[in-house]
Write a protein that holds these residues in place. Structure first.
Motif, mmCIF file in Angstrom:
data_model
loop_
_atom_site.group_PDB
_atom_site.id
_atom_site.type_symbol
_atom_site.label_atom_id
_atom_site.label_comp_id
_atom_site.label_asym_id
_atom_site.label_seq_id
_atom_site.Cartn_x
_atom_site.Cartn_y
_atom_site.Cartn_z
ATOM 1 N N ASP A 12 -8.882 0.706 1.277
ATOM 2 C CA ASP A 12 -7.917 -0.141 1.984
ATOM 3 C C ASP A 12 -7.927 0.138 3.484
ATOM 4 O O ASP A 12 -7.781 -0.782 4.298
ATOM 5 C CB ASP A 12 -6.512 0.095 1.426
ATOM 6 C CG ASP A 12 -6.322 -0.447 0.020
ATOM 7 O OD1 ASP A 12 -7.105 -1.334 -0.382
ATOM 8 O OD2 ASP A 12 -5.406 0.026 -0.684
ATOM 9 N N LYS A 24 -7.297 4.085 -1.789
ATOM 10 C CA LYS A 24 -6.543 4.130 -0.530
ATOM 11 C C LYS A 24 -7.465 4.156 0.678
ATOM 12 O O LYS A 24 -7.187 3.527 1.712
ATOM 13 C CB LYS A 24 -5.594 5.329 -0.541
ATOM 14 C CG LYS A 24 -4.465 5.144 -1.560
ATOM 15 C CD LYS A 24 -3.476 6.289 -1.571
ATOM 16 C CE LYS A 24 -2.378 6.011 -2.601
ATOM 17 N NZ LYS A 24 -1.373 7.099 -2.676
ATOM 18 N N ILE A 31 0.851 -1.197 0.000
ATOM 19 C CA ILE A 31 0.000 0.000 0.000
ATOM 20 C C ILE A 31 0.879 1.236 0.000
ATOM 21 O O ILE A 31 1.757 1.389 0.853
ATOM 22 C CB ILE A 31 -0.947 0.007 1.223
ATOM 23 C CG1 ILE A 31 -1.973 -1.119 1.090
ATOM 24 C CG2 ILE A 31 -1.646 1.352 1.382
ATOM 25 C CD1 ILE A 31 -2.930 -1.224 2.257
#
Length: 557
Positions: free
Chosen positions: A229, A226, A139
């Motif tokens: 996540d 993002k 990530i």
């Protein structure tokens, strides 16, 4: 089951230090810990009537110790200026290098007590010095792949002001930010003021605000992935719900996209939105939000009735405005953003809001929230540091909350230091919230508003009444906002019996669930008897003290 949410700020909840030095450090004023929220504490919260605990300020945020102090609000910092979405606040850990394990243990303890866990999700902004050191492998960090030379791009996670240095209207010492990033409250200038959210930077979801609000959502903006996540990361920790900070500052299209994604993997996860625009309520509910703040409606109005600004009968108008979505509205009289009931800015005494709290907890099937300390009359009238005397409990400073400390009693959680008034108020909350949680007429029954059907003997400016009914019980709820004891005559019209499919009860008893007392009436012979007549258009006489209410369970004799 009706959700009863107990909002708890770990930093203050189990801080037993009574030093209370304005602008004091963690060492001087103390700080609560995850580990100190023990099974005994959680059992007491459950026994208060709660179904959920909202742990506010869990995710790692900026502090004066670990970040540039000039861009941090207070010594402890705002819990809404996130510095690492994949970490928890080290201040809350007994052993800093085991802080995530300590939080995970708290989640397990909470679930074991039969309570669900809520944490904040802060999607609109992050701290100016955001940098994740705990992000999972694979990530990339927020802003890591940005092009700061572009004022806007859906590829960027932040908005930039190319060629401009971040220079607020106050001194920030040697902190350097170039080019300046846009401030979290949509402040598109490199010179935000102290009244702006200067400690934060706005996240970019693909809306070109400087270009007239043009939306560029194809391809899907980087920030969307993002933030998805981040939600998945916390859902895997066993979180049951997210309280979404300033949800309406993020485009609705993102929620329409991310909530189904999250629920595909975690079907039971819930979303509670901080939304203040009533015109947008239905859009957010349709996007997948379970509940929304009812701040500008029911909160504002109940506060106005309690402070004598408005008439009680207007409560009807406010629930009718959102009647089709009422089950999705979160009622409250306190939270960390609002002034304490017992403060000099609200009504000066916690018990004066008992009628309003009865309405908030029992009018509908929707959830209700209380803010830790509300149930023991915390005043919030301290000068803590960054927070002045504003009637709120600080979320920016290290502080010991007096009324909470009296209840937590150095970890005994037995109310051992409460005075008699505080004990009486907490008993009221415990009875009320338990009734709301456990009685089917409230958590799943119908509501019939009686206000319109009242005649002489009922002051619609100061009193409010309604019925709640399920298949197994019938409740009559009456509240008195007057500062004097009142004899109230409550009329039950024919239409109420038809709507609720309730047979008349010529001989009935009415037990006040808050006190256990039976309502009395006068017999034809002039005797006082613990029996009433519950039939159409024959008023029931009730005597209520000032600032009190009653929840009568009506049963046939």
């Amino acid at each position: 089951m009706k959700p009863i949410i107990y909002q708890l700020f770990p930093r203050t909840f189990t801080n037993y230090n009574e030093t209370r030095k304005p602008n004091g450090t963690k060492e001087e004023n103390g700080c609560g810990k995850f580990a100190e929220i023990t099974p005994k504490a959680l059992k007491a919260i459950y026994n208060l009537g709660a179904t959920h605990v909202w742990y506010t300020g869990v995710i790692r945020h900026a502090t004066a110790e670990n970040n540039t102090p000039s861009i941090v609000k207070g010594k402890a910092g705002s819990p809404y200026a996130i510095t690492d979405y994949f970490d928890v606040d080290p201040d809350l850990a007994t052993e800093e290098n085991k802080r995530m394990e300590e939080f995970e243990a708290l989640v397990r303890r909470t679930h074991k007590q039969g309570l669900k866990v809520i944490i904040d999700f802060v999607p609109n902004h992050v701290a100016r010095e955001y940098k994740s050191s705990c992000k999972p492998k694979g990530i990339s960090d927020l802003g890591e792949d940005d092009h700061p030379e572009w004022a806007f791009s859906p590829l960027n996670n932040f908005y930039y002001l190319p060629g401009e240095k971040f220079e607020p209207t106050f001194d920030i010492g040697d902190y350097n930010e170039f080019p300046a990033k846009v401030t979290g409250n949509d402040c598109f200038t490199s010179h935000p003021s102290r009244d702006d959210w200067y400690e934060t930077i706005k996240l970019n979801y693909g809306v070109f605000y400087q270009g007239g609000g043009e939306k560029q959502f194809t391809p899907v903006p980087s920030t969307w992935f993002k933030m998805k996540d981040i939600l998945n990361f916390w859902a895997q920790k066993g979180i049951d719900a997210f309280r979404v900070d300033m949800a309406e500052m993020v485009p609705i299209e993102f929620w329409q996209w991310v909530i189904p994604f999250t629920r595909n993997r975690f079907p039971e996860i819930e979303f509670i939105g901080e939304v203040y625009n009533p015109l947008a309520y239905r859009d957010f509910i349709n996007a997948g939000f379970n509940y929304l703040y009812d701040k500008v409606g029911m909160y504002d109005y109940l506060r106005g009735v309690t402070t004598k600004a408005w008439a009680a009968e207007g409560i009807t108008r406010h629930w009718q405005t959102i009647d089709d979505i009422q089950d999705h509205m979160l009622y409250f009289l306190e939270n960390h953003d609002e002034q304490r009931i017992a403060s000099g800015f609200f009504c000066g005494r916690g018990s004066n809001a008992e009628p309003a709290m009865i309405v908030a907890a029992t009018l509908g099937r929707n959830p209700v929230l209380i803010w830790a300390g509300q149930e023991v009359g915390e005043k919030g009238m301290d000068v803590e540091g960054f927070s002045g005397m504003d009637g709120r409990t600080t979320i920016f400073d290290y502080w010991g909350v007096k009324a909470l400390q009296a209840w937590t009693n150095n970890g005994l959680f037995d109310g051992g230091k409460l005075n008699s008034e505080q004990k009486e108020l907490r008993t009221f909350y415990q009875r009320l919230l338990t009734i709301a949680r456990e009685h089917s007429a409230i958590h799943s029954g119908l509501m019939y508003d009686l206000e319109y059907a009242q005649g002489e003997g009922f002051d619609r400016h100061e009193q409010y009444a309604y019925l709640r009914k399920s298949d197994t019980e019938l409740l009559l709820i009456v509240v008195n906002f007057d500062d004097k004891e009142k004899e109230i005559k409550v009329n039950i019209p024919d239409d109420a019996f038809r709507y609720l499919q309730q047979d008349p009860l010529p001989q009935a008893k009415a037990e006040n669930l808050l006190t256990g007392e039976l309502l009395t009436s006068i017999s034809p012979k002039g005797n006082s008897i613990k029996q009433i007549t519950f039939v159409p258009n024959r008023p029931i006489t009730i005597i209520l003290p000032a600032w009190k209410g009653a929840i009568y369970r009506i049963t046939s004799v």
